[in-house]
Design a protein around this motif. Structure first.
Motif, PDB file in Angstrom:
ATOM      1  N   ILE A  22       0.850  -1.205   0.000  1.00  0.00           N
ATOM      2  CA  ILE A  22       0.000   0.000   0.000  1.00  0.00           C
ATOM      3  C   ILE A  22       0.882   1.251   0.000  1.00  0.00           C
ATOM      4  N   THR A  23       2.010   1.178   0.704  1.00  0.00           N
ATOM      5  CA  THR A  23       2.959   2.304   0.694  1.00  0.00           C
ATOM      6  C   THR A  23       3.407   2.619  -0.726  1.00  0.00           C
ATOM      7  N   ALA A  47       3.224   5.943  -2.884  1.00  0.00           N
ATOM      8  CA  ALA A  47       4.448   6.516  -3.453  1.00  0.00           C
ATOM      9  C   ALA A  47       4.266   6.778  -4.947  1.00  0.00           C
ATOM     10  N   ALA A  48       3.557   5.887  -5.624  1.00  0.00           N
ATOM     11  CA  ALA A  48       3.321   6.075  -7.061  1.00  0.00           C
ATOM     12  C   ALA A  48       2.557   7.373  -7.316  1.00  0.00           C
ATOM     13  N   VAL A  49       1.486   7.593  -6.569  1.00  0.00           N
ATOM     14  CA  VAL A  49       0.631   8.745  -6.877  1.00  0.00           C
ATOM     15  C   VAL A  49       1.074  10.039  -6.199  1.00  0.00           C
ATOM     16  N   ASN A  50       1.833   9.934  -5.105  1.00  0.00           N
ATOM     17  CA  ASN A  50       2.167  11.165  -4.368  1.00  0.00           C
ATOM     18  C   ASN A  50       3.635  11.553  -4.451  1.00  0.00           C
ATOM     19  N   THR A  51       4.515  10.630  -4.822  1.00  0.00           N
ATOM     20  CA  THR A  51       5.941  10.966  -4.941  1.00  0.00           C
ATOM     21  C   THR A  51       6.422  10.926  -6.388  1.00  0.00           C
ATOM     22  N   ILE A  52       5.996   9.936  -7.144  1.00  0.00           N
ATOM     23  CA  ILE A  52       6.474   9.795  -8.534  1.00  0.00           C
ATOM     24  C   ILE A  52       5.586  10.539  -9.526  1.00  0.00           C
ATOM     25  N   GLU A  53       4.274  10.463  -9.366  1.00  0.00           N
ATOM     26  CA  GLU A  53       3.404  11.061 -10.380  1.00  0.00           C
ATOM     27  C   GLU A  53       3.423  12.593 -10.402  1.00  0.00           C
ATOM     28  N   PHE A 110       4.558  -9.397  -7.299  1.00  0.00           N
ATOM     29  CA  PHE A 110       3.811  -8.318  -7.955  1.00  0.00           C
ATOM     30  C   PHE A 110       2.598  -7.951  -7.096  1.00  0.00           C
ATOM     31  N   SER A 111       2.368  -6.650  -6.936  1.00  0.00           N
ATOM     32  CA  SER A 111       1.253  -6.189  -6.101  1.00  0.00           C
ATOM     33  C   SER A 111       0.602  -4.961  -6.723  1.00  0.00           C
ATOM     34  N   ALA A 112      -0.446  -4.493  -6.069  1.00  0.00           N
ATOM     35  CA  ALA A 112      -1.106  -3.252  -6.485  1.00  0.00           C
ATOM     36  C   ALA A 112      -0.127  -2.076  -6.478  1.00  0.00           C
ATOM     37  N   GLY A 113       0.913  -2.161  -5.632  1.00  0.00           N
ATOM     38  CA  GLY A 113       1.942  -1.122  -5.633  1.00  0.00           C
ATOM     39  C   GLY A 113       2.696  -1.079  -6.950  1.00  0.00           C
ATOM     40  N   ASP A 114       3.020  -2.257  -7.475  1.00  0.00           N
ATOM     41  CA  ASP A 114       3.690  -2.316  -8.782  1.00  0.00           C
ATOM     42  C   ASP A 114       2.743  -1.881  -9.894  1.00  0.00           C
ATOM     43  N   LEU A 115       1.503  -2.315  -9.802  1.00  0.00           N
ATOM     44  CA  LEU A 115       0.523  -1.941 -10.834  1.00  0.00           C
ATOM     45  C   LEU A 115       0.435  -0.416 -10.943  1.00  0.00           C
ATOM     46  N   MET A 116       0.357   0.249  -9.804  1.00  0.00           N
ATOM     47  CA  MET A 116       0.261   1.711  -9.822  1.00  0.00           C
ATOM     48  C   MET A 116       1.577   2.340 -10.278  1.00  0.00           C
ATOM     49  N   MET A 117       2.695   1.811  -9.791  1.00  0.00           N
ATOM     50  CA  MET A 117       3.991   2.407 -10.140  1.00  0.00           C
ATOM     51  C   MET A 117       4.298   2.253 -11.632  1.00  0.00           C
ATOM     52  N   VAL A 118       4.079   1.064 -12.163  1.00  0.00           N
ATOM     53  CA  VAL A 118       4.315   0.857 -13.600  1.00  0.00           C
ATOM     54  C   VAL A 118       3.409   1.793 -14.410  1.00  0.00           C
ATOM     55  N   SER A 119       2.156   1.916 -13.994  1.00  0.00           N
ATOM     56  CA  SER A 119       1.204   2.778 -14.715  1.00  0.00           C
ATOM     57  C   SER A 119       1.667   4.230 -14.732  1.00  0.00           C
ATOM     58  N   VAL A 120       2.184   4.687 -13.601  1.00  0.00           N
ATOM     59  CA  VAL A 120       2.654   6.067 -13.505  1.00  0.00           C
ATOM     60  C   VAL A 120       3.924   6.254 -14.351  1.00  0.00           C
ATOM     61  N   LEU A 121       4.810   5.277 -14.297  1.00  0.00           N
ATOM     62  CA  LEU A 121       6.063   5.382 -15.060  1.00  0.00           C
ATOM     63  C   LEU A 121       5.800   5.358 -16.566  1.00  0.00           C
ATOM     64  N   LEU A 122       4.779   4.633 -16.986  1.00  0.00           N
ATOM     65  CA  LEU A 122       4.449   4.595 -18.416  1.00  0.00           C
ATOM     66  C   LEU A 122       4.183   5.991 -18.959  1.00  0.00           C
ATOM     67  N   ARG A 123       3.654   6.854 -18.096  1.00  0.00           N
ATOM     68  CA  ARG A 123       3.317   8.218 -18.550  1.00  0.00           C
ATOM     69  C   ARG A 123       4.546   9.058 -18.870  1.00  0.00           C
ATOM     70  N   PHE A 153       6.833   4.425   4.750  1.00  0.00           N
ATOM     71  CA  PHE A 153       6.961   5.846   4.431  1.00  0.00           C
ATOM     72  C   PHE A 153       5.683   6.218   3.700  1.00  0.00           C
ATOM     73  N   GLU A 154       5.581   7.476   3.220  1.00  0.00           N
ATOM     74  CA  GLU A 154       4.382   8.019   2.571  1.00  0.00           C
ATOM     75  C   GLU A 154       3.293   8.277   3.622  1.00  0.00           C
ATOM     76  N   THR A 155       2.951   9.530   3.791  1.00  0.00           N
ATOM     77  CA  THR A 155       1.965   9.852   4.828  1.00  0.00           C
ATOM     78  C   THR A 155       0.620   9.166   4.572  1.00  0.00           C
ATOM     79  N   GLY A 156       0.205   9.075   3.315  1.00  0.00           N
ATOM     80  CA  GLY A 156      -1.073   8.429   3.032  1.00  0.00           C
ATOM     81  C   GLY A 156      -1.077   6.996   3.530  1.00  0.00           C
ATOM     82  N   SER A 157       0.018   6.318   3.292  1.00  0.00           N
ATOM     83  CA  SER A 157       0.135   4.927   3.700  1.00  0.00           C
ATOM     84  C   SER A 157       0.200   4.770   5.220  1.00  0.00           C
ATOM     85  N   ILE A 158       0.923   5.671   5.868  1.00  0.00           N
ATOM     86  CA  ILE A 158       1.054   5.594   7.330  1.00  0.00           C
ATOM     87  C   ILE A 158      -0.290   5.890   7.999  1.00  0.00           C
TER      88      ILE A 158
END
Lengths: 212, 212
Positions: free
Chosen positions: A98-99, A103-109, A160-173, B70-75
């Motif tokens: 979940i972290t 991280a995908a939506v709040n740090t990378i995106e 592989f988790s929902a964390g990877d699904l979100m991160m890969v999706s964000v990186l594709l952009r 890490f990540e406030t949303g996750s915490i």
């Protein structure tokens, strides 16, 4: 009751899979859930009927019986919580997955969004050319640290988790900009995501609409 | 085992509560969890020991026994899931509260971050003055729609939730710009958040460090 999501009637990317419905389609495919799609025009997205489901007038949305959700992170998490396949059973591993979603939506995106804005909303401004390298460097700083953390691992934290699904999706952009390919570790990670059969089905489904 | 979070040794805001540890302190206070704080310098944040817990070299982090997040949303979500007080029991209401958590960090915070970057990283650039109104208007567009959705309600969806905690925290970051006060509905919403005893304790705790 069938799940219904919304997607662009005509995606601005013409079917490259970068619109946010692809993330949700991917999660639906990973968890084996059938779904219907309601296509919305840019005009309809800003009208009251759509704003009732998505207060910011965007896509995608998710409706399942009485439940209506927006925000891809939230929709993907909901699917991951309801069905097997996207979150580990171990409590600590689940919290870490979940972290990575956050991280995908709040740090990378955010810096990647900044680049889209610089190109599509400020591309004609007098500062566009001089400012671009600053925006690119802010993305590089994040990708450099993400790449260091991923290292030789296949996925961000175990399976592989929902964390990877979100991160890969964000990186594709960010791939069209060429920045992703500056980090071969991350480019290979994204390619592993794209190679998943569930991603392939999700991509094909959005392409079928936009190629029509 | 006591929960340990990290915070800035010296917060860039001098104790105004806008550093992200305040969100986590608030969630800890709402759920009645005692915690320790480890202060880190800007230099230490980029060193291997801290990067092991926070791969992007930021604060806050959260450690509880074997679990490091890490990540406030996750915490905040982890605390909300483990303890009563921040997520409704009803499954659909819970999913909607989580939606607001993601909306806070992925829809509202990115344009607010852009404003911080425009001021603190690009404030000396030749385009700073001409570009500022564009950045402000992107924030206004989001706040206008958020304000319309909130309407006369006390909180975003029924009782106070982790979604409100995150949204109020994100909105607090834009208040110094004056933009929040252009939306009295949202300014009053933020004031209701600040008035909560748990927020007051969280704010006082971070101020005590930064006033020292």
């Amino acid at each position: 009751m069938t799940i219904t999501i919304t997607a662009f009637e005509r995606s601005p990317d013409g079917g490259k899979g970068l619109a946010r419905d692809t993330r949700v389609r991917w999660a639906l495919e990973e968890t084996g859930q059938p779904y219907d799609v309601r296509l919305v025009s840019f005009q309809a997205m800003k009208e009251p009927a759509h704003l009732r489901v998505h207060p910011f007038g965007q896509i995608p949305t998710f409706e399942d019986g009485d439940l209506a959700l927006f925000e891809t992170g939230s929709i993907v998490f909901h699917l991951a919580e309801q069905h097997a396949g996207l979150l580990p059973a171990d409590a600590n591993a689940r919290a870490r997955a979940i972290t990575w979603m956050f991280a995908a939506v709040n740090t990378i995106e955010p810096p990647i969004l900044e680049l889209s804005i610089a190109k599509f909303q400020e591309g004609d401004k007098p500062w566009a050319k001089d400012r671009l390298p600053l925006v690119q460097d802010r993305i590089r700083e994040r990708l450099r640290r993400l790449s260091a953390r991923l290292g030789e691992s296949e996925w961000l934290d175990g399976a592989f988790s929902a964390g990877d699904l979100m991160m890969v999706s964000v990186l594709l952009r960010v791939r069209p900009s060429g920045l992703l390919d500056e980090f071969p570790t991350l480019a290979a990670y994204v390619a592993r995501g794209e190679a998943r059969p569930a991603y392939q089905r999700a991509f094909a489904a959005q392409l079928a609409i936009n190629a029509a």
